[in-house]
Scaffold this motif. Structure first.
Motif, mmCIF file in Angstrom:
data_model
loop_
_atom_site.group_PDB
_atom_site.id
_atom_site.type_symbol
_atom_site.label_atom_id
_atom_site.label_comp_id
_atom_site.label_asym_id
_atom_site.label_seq_id
_atom_site.Cartn_x
_atom_site.Cartn_y
_atom_site.Cartn_z
ATOM 1 N N PRO A 86 1.285 -1.128 -0.015
ATOM 2 C CA PRO A 86 -0.011 -0.004 -0.190
ATOM 3 C C PRO A 86 1.238 1.314 -0.406
ATOM 4 C CG PRO A 86 -1.230 -1.724 1.583
ATOM 5 C CD PRO A 86 0.783 -2.403 1.421
ATOM 6 N N GLY A 87 0.422 2.212 -0.494
ATOM 7 C CA GLY A 87 1.179 3.884 -0.570
ATOM 8 C C GLY A 87 0.282 4.660 -1.810
ATOM 9 N N ILE A 88 1.231 5.921 -2.418
ATOM 10 C CA ILE A 88 1.056 6.676 -2.725
ATOM 11 C C ILE A 88 1.785 6.290 -4.229
ATOM 12 C CG2 ILE A 88 -0.087 8.797 -3.925
ATOM 13 C CD1 ILE A 88 -0.932 7.649 -1.289
ATOM 14 N N HIS A 106 -6.184 -5.520 0.358
ATOM 15 C CA HIS A 106 -6.460 -3.934 0.343
ATOM 16 C C HIS A 106 -7.586 -3.330 -0.996
ATOM 17 C CE1 HIS A 106 -2.338 -4.811 2.790
ATOM 18 N NE2 HIS A 106 -2.186 -5.343 1.659
ATOM 19 N N VAL A 107 -7.139 -1.984 -0.917
ATOM 20 C CA VAL A 107 -7.681 -1.832 -1.726
ATOM 21 C C VAL A 107 -7.568 -0.701 -2.665
ATOM 22 C CG1 VAL A 107 -10.547 -1.906 -0.627
ATOM 23 C CG2 VAL A 107 -8.280 1.038 -0.336
ATOM 24 N N ARG A 132 -1.599 1.372 5.882
ATOM 25 C CA ARG A 132 -1.927 0.121 5.668
ATOM 26 C C ARG A 132 -2.868 -0.525 4.577
ATOM 27 N NH1 ARG A 132 -1.912 -2.065 11.165
ATOM 28 N NH2 ARG A 132 -3.520 -0.973 11.611
ATOM 29 N N ASP A 133 -4.029 -0.097 3.820
ATOM 30 C CA ASP A 133 -4.891 -0.282 2.968
ATOM 31 C C ASP A 133 -4.645 -0.102 1.404
ATOM 32 O OD1 ASP A 133 -5.979 -1.979 5.992
ATOM 33 O OD2 ASP A 133 -6.931 0.145 6.735
ATOM 34 N N LYS A 170 -12.880 1.888 4.490
ATOM 35 C CA LYS A 170 -12.865 2.030 5.851
ATOM 36 C C LYS A 170 -13.844 0.373 5.921
ATOM 37 C CE LYS A 170 -13.584 6.034 7.662
ATOM 38 N NZ LYS A 170 -14.727 7.729 8.735
ATOM 39 N N ALA A 171 -14.303 0.141 4.103
ATOM 40 C CA ALA A 171 -15.290 -0.791 4.753
ATOM 41 C C ALA A 171 -15.045 -2.101 3.937
ATOM 42 C CB ALA A 171 -16.949 -0.692 4.488
#
Length: 198
Positions: A86-88, A106-107, A132-133, A170-171
């Motif tokens: 995860p990250g940019i 992750h999304v 983290r997501d 969030k979901a």
């Protein structure tokens, strides 16, 4: 001179001890957060649209030929054995890597080339809130707007909608991580058996 060396050693030991304790505490926090046994949301409370399962086969290498994805962005299917954390990201992530990101729970939060730079900064800011997501990256195939994707779940936005993005990130993360977790399902309606199926 000896006193200065002793103070130097004492400070060094103290700094090292504090660093170890801080890192240990962070590791425990990450483990407790990632193994939380919270019940999955009911399907009608999960943002986005459920997508059909396209398999989860690993391909040998990025660029290997495979059946085309049926959704854009992809939400399951053949994927790379590699994964990005995860990250940019400022460069597009291949679809095969995207799917592996989703398989890990992750999304993806992606934007089209037409999204203005100031909106991209806002998208990145939102992504940084969930380090983290969320994987944030450009996605030229979109053509326009913003796309959110999780394992077998997607949502498209024509413009920046902070509330919709936050609801999704969030979901959706953690509902699937190599398998459905804590009672989560793909949320697809059951299909009637095909002819000859029992």
């Amino acid at each position: 001179m000896k006193t200065a060396r002793r103070w130097g050693r004492l400070v060094s030991v103290l700094v090292t001890s504090l660093s170890v304790l801080t890192m240990s505490g962070m590791a425990v926090g990450v483990l407790l957060g990632s193994f939380a046994d919270k019940a999955a949301l009911a399907c009608d409370q999960v943002p986005g649209t459920p997508q059909p399962f396209e398999g989860k086969r690993h391909i040998a290498y990025s660029g290997e030929e495979h059946e085309p994805y049926r959704s854009m962005p992809p939400t399951s299917g053949p994927h790379s054995p590699r994964v990005v954390p995860p990250g940019i990201y400022r460069k597009p992530i291949t679809e095969e890597l995207q799917v592996h990101v989703l398989e890990h729970g992750h999304v993806m939060l992606q934007y089209a080339p037409d999204v203005p730079a100031d909106v991209v900064k806002e998208i990145e800011r939102l992504g940084r809130q969930y380090p983290r997501d969320v994987v944030v990256a450009p996605y030229p195939k979109l053509g326009r707007g913003i796309a959110l994707s999780g394992w077998q779940r997607s949502q498209r936005l024509d413009t920046l909608d902070e509330a919709a993005i936050l609801a999704f990130v969030k979901a959706v993360p953690g509902r699937y991580d190599h398998q459905w977790r804590n009672g989560a399902t793909d949320c697809l309606p059951p299909h009637p058996p095909a002819e000859g199926e029992n």
